[in-house]
Design a protein around this motif. Sequence first.
Motif, mmCIF file in Angstrom:
data_model
loop_
_atom_site.group_PDB
_atom_site.id
_atom_site.type_symbol
_atom_site.label_atom_id
_atom_site.label_comp_id
_atom_site.label_asym_id
_atom_site.label_seq_id
_atom_site.Cartn_x
_atom_site.Cartn_y
_atom_site.Cartn_z
ATOM 1 N N ASN A 169 -1.487 8.254 -6.214
ATOM 2 C CA ASN A 169 -0.573 9.285 -5.693
ATOM 3 C C ASN A 169 0.769 9.296 -6.412
ATOM 4 O O ASN A 169 1.585 10.200 -6.176
ATOM 5 N N CYS A 170 1.006 8.304 -7.251
ATOM 6 C CA CYS A 170 2.280 8.244 -7.994
ATOM 7 C C CYS A 170 2.163 9.128 -9.232
ATOM 8 O O CYS A 170 2.129 8.651 -10.372
ATOM 9 N N PRO B 99 -3.660 -1.277 -5.449
ATOM 10 C CA PRO B 99 -3.973 -0.321 -4.381
ATOM 11 C C PRO B 99 -4.413 1.026 -4.930
ATOM 12 O O PRO B 99 -3.837 1.531 -5.902
ATOM 13 N N SER B 100 -5.444 1.590 -4.317
ATOM 14 C CA SER B 100 -5.912 2.907 -4.753
ATOM 15 C C SER B 100 -4.851 3.980 -4.565
ATOM 16 O O SER B 100 -4.872 5.011 -5.243
ATOM 17 N N SER B 101 -3.891 3.710 -3.671
ATOM 18 C CA SER B 101 -2.831 4.689 -3.425
ATOM 19 C C SER B 101 -1.939 4.897 -4.644
ATOM 20 O O SER B 101 -1.162 5.851 -4.689
ATOM 21 N N GLU C 283 -8.917 5.840 -8.850
ATOM 22 C CA GLU C 283 -7.802 6.757 -8.611
ATOM 23 C C GLU C 283 -6.736 6.682 -9.689
ATOM 24 O O GLU C 283 -5.903 7.581 -9.806
ATOM 25 N N GLY D 132 2.186 4.216 -2.855
ATOM 26 C CA GLY D 132 1.665 5.538 -3.153
ATOM 27 C C GLY D 132 2.514 6.674 -2.624
ATOM 28 O O GLY D 132 2.282 7.843 -2.975
ATOM 29 N N LYS D 133 3.517 6.347 -1.809
ATOM 30 C CA LYS D 133 4.417 7.381 -1.300
ATOM 31 C C LYS D 133 5.513 7.734 -2.294
ATOM 32 O O LYS D 133 6.260 8.693 -2.086
ATOM 33 N N LEU E 122 0.821 -1.204 0.000
ATOM 34 C CA LEU E 122 0.000 0.000 0.000
ATOM 35 C C LEU E 122 0.859 1.260 0.000
ATOM 36 O O LEU E 122 0.450 2.303 -0.499
ATOM 37 N N LYS E 123 2.066 1.152 0.558
ATOM 38 C CA LYS E 123 2.917 2.337 0.675
ATOM 39 C C LYS E 123 3.531 2.757 -0.653
ATOM 40 O O LYS E 123 4.252 3.749 -0.702
#
Length: 427
Positions: free
Chosen positions: A216-217, A211-213, A237, A191-192, A188-189
Amino acid sequence: MRFSPTLWLCLCGVVFLLSSAYGLSEEVGILLQIKETLQGGGATDYLQDWSNASASSHFCNWQGVMCMSTSTSRNVISLALPSRNLPGYLSSVIGKLSWLEELDLSGNRLYGHVPLELGNCTHLKLLYLSFNFFSGVIPFSPGRLANLEVLRAGYNRFTGSLPPEIGNCAKLTFIDFPSSNLKGTNPLKIGKLKRLEHLYLYENHLNGFIPSSIGNCWALQLFSAYGNNLEGPIPREIGLLSRLQILWSYNNLLSGNLPNGLGNMSMLQTIDVSVNNLNGSVPEEIGTLKSLSFLNLSNNSLSGTVPAFLGNLTSLQVLDLSGNQFSGTLPAAIGYLEKLRELSLGRNRLEGQLLAPWENLTSLQVLDLRENQFSGNLTEGIGFLPNLRELYLRSNRLKGELPASLRNLTSLTRLDLRKNEFSGTLL
């Protein structure tokens, strides 16, 4: 007791020489240990110039070694030994090369675990381990490698999943782990990783959701995760990835509708989500993707009509909607995709006559309309496709005389007209 200036300078010089010599001998010792394990203890000397016979002051000239010199020392910053057929393993002493910025061992025959001590190379920016036989979990704590920019370790025999700590490598722009036996879910991370541009995870055993995160990429340009066991919907997303150019997620277990957010991805050139369990209709927003050249939605459970807005995709070269549940007639707008090289609509429920202006498709090489319910006569226009190599019309309800224009298809290598009601001859 007072020292003369001359004596003081001499003493400083001796200290400098001793410290430099110690530093040099330490680096030499580390490199020789690494050589021994990389070569696997065999008789063949793959790194002949890595030798005590060479002056220690010249170890920076050994093949694959690059150093950074300061006023007091020389530090190894790059160790690049790709495609040297090295048959051994990577020693844990690699962690003592604390100034290392690049490690390239790709394309060898190295085996065993990647040592945990690699995490001590905190200056590491480029790590290439692809095309070897490394095994075990990914244990090198990439979260400690805060300066890492490129991580390529595909085509190995790892077990387990990507470590969640990978999300702490905030400078990563490139992650490459294809065909590496990875299991588990995507962290999940991930996206960081705001700078991530390329993410290759194809042909592994990954499962769970995308992952929806990942939305964020923001810098992501290529996402390749085909040939896994990913399931669930494509997260909406993903539409936040305005720089994405290539989306490869075919041959998974993805389900649900295609997300409407795809229309926000104006730089998309390739979408391939074939061989999944997607359903619903093709979202109208796809018709706004002017840069799209490759669209493959085949072998899903998509339904509805073949949308006329696909005719707006003027850059499209490949359109594959085969193996779905599309119905209705073939929109005439398809006939205006002048750059189209492949049109595959086979194995659907399409009907009606083939009245598209085929003569406009002068670049078309493959036309596959097999196993539908098309009816009526075959139009003369199909015979004016100068580059057509493959024509599949099997298992429809077409009838009548074969148009004489078919004789113009001099590039044709494959023709399947079976299970129709044609008459006449092509001779």
